[in-house]
Design a protein around this motif. Sequence first.
Motif, PDB file in Angstrom:
ATOM      1  N   PRO A  35       0.807  -1.219   0.000  1.00 39.98           N
ATOM      2  CA  PRO A  35       0.000   0.000   0.000  1.00 39.98           C
ATOM      3  C   PRO A  35       0.848   1.281   0.000  1.00 39.98           C
ATOM      4  O   PRO A  35       0.406   2.323  -0.471  1.00 39.98           O
ATOM      5  N   ASP A  36       2.079   1.204   0.508  1.00 36.92           N
ATOM      6  CA  ASP A  36       2.966   2.366   0.521  1.00 36.92           C
ATOM      7  C   ASP A  36       3.353   2.814  -0.889  1.00 36.92           C
ATOM      8  O   ASP A  36       3.795   3.944  -1.081  1.00 36.92           O
ATOM      9  N   GLN A  37       3.201   1.929  -1.873  1.00 38.61           N
ATOM     10  CA  GLN A  37       3.556   2.239  -3.252  1.00 38.61           C
ATOM     11  C   GLN A  37       2.396   2.859  -4.037  1.00 38.61           C
ATOM     12  O   GLN A  37       2.556   3.214  -5.191  1.00 38.61           O
ATOM     13  N   VAL A  38       1.233   2.976  -3.407  1.00 45.57           N
ATOM     14  CA  VAL A  38       0.048   3.512  -4.078  1.00 45.57           C
ATOM     15  C   VAL A  38      -0.005   5.025  -3.890  1.00 45.57           C
ATOM     16  O   VAL A  38       0.047   5.519  -2.768  1.00 45.57           O
ATOM     17  N   GLN A  39      -0.095   5.760  -5.000  1.00 44.53           N
ATOM     18  CA  GLN A  39      -0.178   7.221  -4.993  1.00 44.53           C
ATOM     19  C   GLN A  39      -1.637   7.653  -5.177  1.00 44.53           C
ATOM     20  O   GLN A  39      -2.379   7.017  -5.915  1.00 44.53           O
ATOM     21  N   LEU A  84      -5.051  -5.268  -5.586  1.00 46.97           N
ATOM     22  CA  LEU A  84      -5.388  -5.471  -6.997  1.00 46.97           C
ATOM     23  C   LEU A  84      -4.220  -5.125  -7.927  1.00 46.97           C
ATOM     24  O   LEU A  84      -4.356  -5.195  -9.139  1.00 46.97           O
ATOM     25  N   GLY A  85      -3.084  -4.708  -7.341  1.00 51.37           N
ATOM     26  CA  GLY A  85      -1.907  -4.374  -8.137  1.00 51.37           C
ATOM     27  C   GLY A  85      -1.923  -2.977  -8.715  1.00 51.37           C
ATOM     28  O   GLY A  85      -1.111  -2.651  -9.573  1.00 51.37           O
ATOM     29  N   ALA A  86      -2.817  -2.130  -8.236  1.00 53.95           N
ATOM     30  CA  ALA A  86      -2.874  -0.745  -8.715  1.00 53.95           C
ATOM     31  C   ALA A  86      -1.835   0.085  -7.962  1.00 53.95           C
ATOM     32  O   ALA A  86      -1.714  -0.033  -6.752  1.00 53.95           O
ATOM     33  N   ASN A  87      -1.088   0.911  -8.689  1.00 53.94           N
ATOM     34  CA  ASN A  87      -0.111   1.774  -8.028  1.00 53.94           C
ATOM     35  C   ASN A  87      -0.618   3.211  -7.902  1.00 53.94           C
ATOM     36  O   ASN A  87       0.119   4.102  -7.522  1.00 53.94           O
ATOM     37  N   GLY A  88      -1.882   3.424  -8.230  1.00 57.39           N
ATOM     38  CA  GLY A  88      -2.472   4.747  -8.106  1.00 57.39           C
ATOM     39  C   GLY A  88      -3.964   4.676  -7.879  1.00 57.39           C
ATOM     40  O   GLY A  88      -4.611   3.664  -8.182  1.00 57.39           O
ATOM     41  N   ILE A  89      -4.492   5.749  -7.310  1.00 60.98           N
ATOM     42  CA  ILE A  89      -5.943   5.901  -7.141  1.00 60.98           C
ATOM     43  C   ILE A  89      -6.300   7.288  -7.642  1.00 60.98           C
ATOM     44  O   ILE A  89      -5.755   8.288  -7.163  1.00 60.98           O
ATOM     45  N   LEU A  90      -7.174   7.334  -8.597  1.00 56.68           N
ATOM     46  CA  LEU A  90      -7.716   8.605  -9.073  1.00 56.68           C
ATOM     47  C   LEU A  90      -8.909   8.900  -8.162  1.00 56.68           C
ATOM     48  O   LEU A  90      -9.966   8.287  -8.280  1.00 56.68           O
ATOM     49  N   LEU A  91      -8.695   9.802  -7.201  1.00 61.38           N
ATOM     50  CA  LEU A  91      -9.702  10.075  -6.179  1.00 61.38           C
ATOM     51  C   LEU A  91     -10.918  10.753  -6.794  1.00 61.38           C
ATOM     52  O   LEU A  91     -10.803  11.770  -7.467  1.00 61.38           O
ATOM     53  N   GLU A  92     -12.080  10.173  -6.567  1.00 58.92           N
ATOM     54  CA  GLU A  92     -13.325  10.728  -7.102  1.00 58.92           C
ATOM     55  C   GLU A  92     -14.040  11.582  -6.073  1.00 58.92           C
ATOM     56  O   GLU A  92     -14.795  12.469  -6.423  1.00 58.92           O
ATOM     57  N   GLY A  93     -13.823  11.298  -4.797  1.00 55.41           N
ATOM     58  CA  GLY A  93     -14.441  12.128  -3.772  1.00 55.41           C
ATOM     59  C   GLY A  93     -14.382  11.533  -2.389  1.00 55.41           C
ATOM     60  O   GLY A  93     -14.275  10.321  -2.223  1.00 55.41           O
TER      61      GLY A  93
END
Length: 143
Positions: A35-39, A84-93
């Motif tokens: 989780p530390d790698q997720v931006q 899920l192997g995602a390295n980013g989250i596009l924050l929607e709200g």
Amino acid sequence: MLKLPTFAALIALAALSGCATSYVMVGQARPPISPDQVQIYLHPPAKYSEIALLDTSSKGSFAITAQGKTNVVMDRLKAEAAKLGANGILLEGVGDQAGGSVGTGYATASGHSAFGFGSSATVFHKKGDGLAIYVEADQVATR
């Protein structure tokens, strides 16, 4: 009749079920990461792949302040994205969600008269939504 350990396990399960992060796959999952790698992204990077729609809340946490509840939401989104192997989250709200209410009251009576008062307050949780994404390494470095 439920034995005490069984009853305690059911209560713990009920409490934990309220804090689950849900997701809907919209792309291909990748191998899990930390989780530390997720931006967190407020604006979409130039190039990315969509993995899943994420939804979570601070329900079930011990956070009291609005910032503490928001931190819980962000940590839960990052944890699920990382699985899920995602390295980013596009924050929607991120916003408030009513989670119940707490009430109290007092009454007294004497003869043919009675007096009482009561109050209640709504308990709010933070709720957050985002899109789990995978951003190529050259895109992450230029951000």
